[in-house]
Design an enzyme around this catalytic site. Structure first.
Site, PDB file in Angstrom:
ATOM      1  N   GLU A 199      -9.489  -0.724   5.407  1.00 21.33           N
ATOM      2  CA  GLU A 199      -9.980  -0.109   6.636  1.00 21.33           C
ATOM      3  C   GLU A 199     -11.275  -0.786   7.103  1.00 21.33           C
ATOM      4  O   GLU A 199     -11.913  -1.515   6.318  1.00 21.33           O
ATOM      5  CB  GLU A 199     -10.231   1.386   6.370  1.00 21.33           C
TER       6      GLU A 199
ATOM      7  N   HIS B  86      -7.006  -2.774  10.616  1.00 23.28           N
ATOM      8  CA  HIS B  86      -6.793  -2.741   9.160  1.00 23.28           C
ATOM      9  C   HIS B  86      -5.570  -3.567   8.773  1.00 23.28           C
ATOM     10  O   HIS B  86      -4.662  -3.772   9.569  1.00 23.28           O
ATOM     11  CB  HIS B  86      -6.706  -1.302   8.627  1.00 23.28           C
TER      12      HIS B  86
ATOM     13  N   ASP C 261       0.827  -1.206   0.000  1.00 26.64           N
ATOM     14  CA  ASP C 261       0.000   0.000   0.000  1.00 26.64           C
ATOM     15  C   ASP C 261       0.859   1.253   0.000  1.00 26.64           C
ATOM     16  O   ASP C 261       2.081   1.187   0.131  1.00 26.64           O
ATOM     17  CB  ASP C 261      -0.937   0.002   1.215  1.00 26.64           C
TER      18      ASP C 261
ATOM     19  N   ASN D 164      -6.966  -0.308  14.412  1.00 30.58           N
ATOM     20  CA  ASN D 164      -8.384  -0.515  14.081  1.00 30.58           C
ATOM     21  C   ASN D 164      -8.604  -1.843  13.357  1.00 30.58           C
ATOM     22  O   ASN D 164      -9.687  -2.087  12.825  1.00 30.58           O
ATOM     23  CB  ASN D 164      -8.877   0.640  13.202  1.00 30.58           C
TER      24      ASN D 164
END
Ligand code: F6R
Length: 243
Positions: free
Chosen positions: A143, A138, A67, A136
């Site tokens: 996400e 991810h 990413d 979180n």
């Protein structure tokens, strides 16, 4: 799913590096993906050392990025590509033509995705992917609430990802979106390694491994691939049920 727990971050990183070396020995032209971020940094150090001491040869390997922050490229310290070149690619024998990264600064992100798709397709699939996990849940920039059927994504960043991003940069960088391999491509990888260390990752690891498989916690979706190996230090594993 295999869960491997080691006492320290160093021991954990060494174990992962050894497992990556085995993959490369079995298939010298493996296509490998390593997450940016802080978690895999020590693994990279051990891998560089393994090549320096003749235990492995990365010259035939191919690498692909997981990413990138949209708007950033190798010229920003702390971007994914800069982090991995500085900590890894600049020190191993893989020729640069065998390394393909997203350019987060590209004007046409759909072209970036098209080229990445072609690069991965020319190898059929990713042989090994080493992932970190966000606070979180991810993985990459998949996400919370991501569509798990997408192979590549350009997405708005979750507020927690934006907040945490400050730790990577030496100046204020306003990140809003990420470009990433999507959950579909990640799940198609032959061998998925999910790595976490530190007490701050203990709750999210428990949710990811023992909670419901749901796109609310993207890392939990990795359990759909039976070749998932979860590598934890003792702190990140500390909230798991004891059986
Ligand atoms: C980075 C990436 C992210 C990180 C995750 C954990 O390329 O894909 O998903 O792996 O945010 O980051 P660290 O390792 O810095 O805790």
């Amino acid at each position: 799913m295999r869960i491997i727990v080691e006492n320290t971050y160093e021991m954990l990183s060494l174990k992962i590096a050894k497992d990556i070396v085995v993959t490369v020995k079995n298939k010298p032209n493996s296509l490998i993906c390593i997450a940016g971020g802080h978690t895999p940094q020590k693994v990279c150090e051990y891998l560089i050392n393994s090549e320096k001491t003749g235990k492995v040869d990365f010259s035939q390997c191919f690498f692909v990025s997981l990413d990138e922050w949209v708007g950033l490229d190798i010229n920003t310290v702390g971007s994914c590509v800069e982090t991995l070149y500085t900590s890894f690619f600049n020190h191993i024998s893989t020729p640069s033509k065998q390394i393909r990264f997203f350019n987060g600064k590209a004007k046409d992100l759909s072209l970036e995705i098209k080229e990445m798709k072609e690069f991965i397709s020319s190898h059929k699939t990713i042989d090994l992917i080493l992932l970190g996990i966000g606070m979180n849940g991810h993985v990459g920039f998949n996400e919370p609430n991501i569509d798990p059927e997408q192979d590549f994504i350009v997405v708005p960043l979750d507020p927690i990802t934006k907040e945490v991003s400050a730790k990577y940069f030496d100046k204020t960088v306003d990140v809003k979106e990420g470009i990433s391999l999507g959950m579909k491509i990640i799940l198609e990888s032959k061998n998925i390694m999910l790595m976490a260390n530190g007490i701050h990752k203990a709750d999210i690891m428990k949710e990811s491994i023992e909670g419901t498989i749901s796109n609310k916690i993207p890392a939990s979706l990795l359990r759909k691939n039976t070749n998932l190996s979860v590598y934890l230090d003792i702190l990140a594993s500390s909230k798991l049920s004891k059986e």
